[in-house]
Design a protein around this motif. Structure first.
Motif, short mmCIF file in Angstrom:
data_model
loop_
_atom_site.label_atom_id
_atom_site.label_comp_id
_atom_site.label_asym_id
_atom_site.label_seq_id
_atom_site.Cartn_x
_atom_site.Cartn_y
_atom_site.Cartn_z
N UNK A 228 13.09 -41.80 29.29
CA UNK A 228 14.28 -41.38 30.04
C UNK A 228 15.17 -42.60 30.24
N UNK A 229 16.42 -42.51 29.79
CA UNK A 229 17.35 -43.63 29.90
C UNK A 229 18.39 -43.34 30.97
N UNK A 230 18.72 -44.38 31.72
CA UNK A 230 19.72 -44.28 32.80
C UNK A 230 19.37 -43.12 33.73
N UNK A 231 18.25 -43.26 34.41
CA UNK A 231 17.71 -42.22 35.27
C UNK A 231 17.34 -42.79 36.63
N UNK A 232 17.38 -41.97 37.68
CA UNK A 232 16.93 -42.44 38.99
C UNK A 232 15.40 -42.49 39.12
N UNK A 233 14.68 -41.95 38.15
CA UNK A 233 13.21 -41.96 38.19
C UNK A 233 12.74 -43.39 37.99
N UNK A 234 11.80 -43.80 38.84
CA UNK A 234 11.29 -45.16 38.70
C UNK A 234 10.28 -45.50 39.76
N UNK A 235 10.39 -46.69 40.29
CA UNK A 235 9.41 -47.24 41.21
C UNK A 235 9.25 -46.39 42.47
N UNK A 236 10.32 -45.80 42.96
CA UNK A 236 10.26 -45.03 44.21
C UNK A 236 9.78 -43.58 43.99
N UNK A 237 9.61 -43.16 42.76
CA UNK A 237 9.18 -41.80 42.46
C UNK A 237 7.72 -41.62 42.82
N UNK A 238 7.41 -40.55 43.54
CA UNK A 238 6.04 -40.34 43.99
C UNK A 238 5.46 -38.97 43.67
N UNK A 239 6.30 -37.98 43.37
CA UNK A 239 5.77 -36.62 43.21
C UNK A 239 6.54 -35.87 42.12
N UNK A 240 5.98 -34.73 41.68
CA UNK A 240 6.69 -33.90 40.69
C UNK A 240 8.03 -33.40 41.20
N UNK A 241 8.18 -33.28 42.50
CA UNK A 241 9.47 -32.84 43.06
C UNK A 241 10.54 -33.90 42.82
N UNK A 242 10.14 -35.18 42.87
CA UNK A 242 11.08 -36.28 42.62
C UNK A 242 11.45 -36.36 41.14
N UNK A 243 10.52 -35.98 40.26
CA UNK A 243 10.74 -36.08 38.82
C UNK A 243 10.09 -34.89 38.13
N UNK A 244 10.83 -33.78 37.96
CA UNK A 244 10.25 -32.60 37.30
C UNK A 244 10.08 -32.83 35.80
N UNK A 245 8.86 -33.14 35.39
CA UNK A 245 8.58 -33.41 33.98
C UNK A 245 8.12 -32.13 33.28
N UNK A 246 8.32 -32.06 31.96
CA UNK A 246 7.89 -30.87 31.23
C UNK A 246 6.36 -30.70 31.27
N UNK A 247 5.93 -29.46 31.19
CA UNK A 247 4.50 -29.19 31.14
C UNK A 247 4.02 -29.30 29.70
N UNK A 248 2.73 -29.57 29.57
CA UNK A 248 2.10 -29.66 28.25
C UNK A 248 0.93 -28.70 28.24
N UNK A 249 0.94 -27.73 27.32
CA UNK A 249 -0.13 -26.73 27.28
C UNK A 249 -0.60 -26.51 25.84
N UNK A 250 -1.91 -26.52 25.66
CA UNK A 250 -2.48 -26.15 24.37
C UNK A 250 -2.51 -24.62 24.32
N UNK A 251 -1.77 -24.04 23.36
CA UNK A 251 -1.64 -22.58 23.32
C UNK A 251 -2.41 -21.92 22.19
N UNK A 252 -2.96 -22.70 21.31
CA UNK A 252 -3.77 -22.14 20.23
C UNK A 252 -4.49 -23.23 19.49
N UNK A 253 -5.72 -22.95 19.12
CA UNK A 253 -6.51 -23.93 18.41
C UNK A 253 -7.46 -23.21 17.44
N UNK A 254 -7.47 -23.62 16.16
CA UNK A 254 -8.33 -22.93 15.20
C UNK A 254 -9.81 -23.14 15.49
#
Length: 192
Positions: free
Chosen positions: A166-192
């Motif tokens: 993330x470039x030029x963002x307020x996210x950084x040292x003071x960020x403490x929770x997902x509410x401060x920085x809503x990041x994308x979720x990662x889910x495994x949806x299929x596996x052979x």
């Protein structure tokens, strides 16, 4: 003679312990100053003047070039939201939104930090080229076979790492929770 032997033994033990712990911290990293939000992990201090000596040694050892503290932050993910290692043979969905940022990239690397080889030579997505939903969210499919929409090919490798910068963002040292920085979720949806 006994004093000399004891002194040399103590110095040898201290040297082995010192070199061993330094090697461990530079190869595996430390948790000093780590910010974790879901499966994403970042080290906001790494690009600034207040970096700890172990992180500095890791950067030198690996030849990394971190993002400057005032320029942005880099999050990495080695596992999905259920703590399962990211597997290039499985279908993984990265979806949601990112925190406010002027620009961002999502890049696929192997465990050695190299771009994942694939026939399309497609290694990443940026905030400017991603296809979004009407609400501003997005979905990126990461899989060995082609998928409709935003798709990153894995080339079928066993393990990989995702890096979200993330470039030029307020996210950084003071960020403490997902509410401060809503990041994308990662889910495994299929596996052979």
């Amino acid at each position: 003679m006994r004093l000399l032997f004891s002194t040399l033994l103590a110095l040898c033990i201290a040297a082995v312990v010192g070199v061993g712990t330094t090697w461990l911290t530079t190869t595996r990293g430390t948790e000093l100053g780590t910010l974790t939000i879901g499966p994403w992990t970042a080290r906001p201090w790494i690009g600034g003047p207040d970096i700890d000596p172990y992180s500095r040694a890791t950067i030198i050892r690996n030849g990394d070039l971190p993002i400057g503290a005032g320029d942005g932050i880099a999050f990495i993910a080695k596992r999905d939201g259920r703590k399962r290692l990211l597997d290039g043979r499985c279908d993984v969905l990265v979806s949601g939104v990112t925190p406010p940022a002027r620009f961002w990239t999502l890049t696929l690397y192997d465990n050695k930090g190299r771009l994942v080889a694939n026939s399309l030579q497609r290694y990443d997505f940026t905030s400017q080229e991603i296809v979004r939903n009407s609400d501003g969210s997005f979905a990126i499919h990461i899989a060995s076979r082609a998928r409709a929409g935003n798709w990153l090919p894995t080339g079928g490798i066993e393990r990989y790492v995702l890096m979200l910068r993330l470039y030029d963002t307020p996210v950084g040292v003071a960020t403490r929770s997902p509410r401060d920085a809503p990041l994308p979720t990662i889910a495994t949806v299929g596996c052979p």
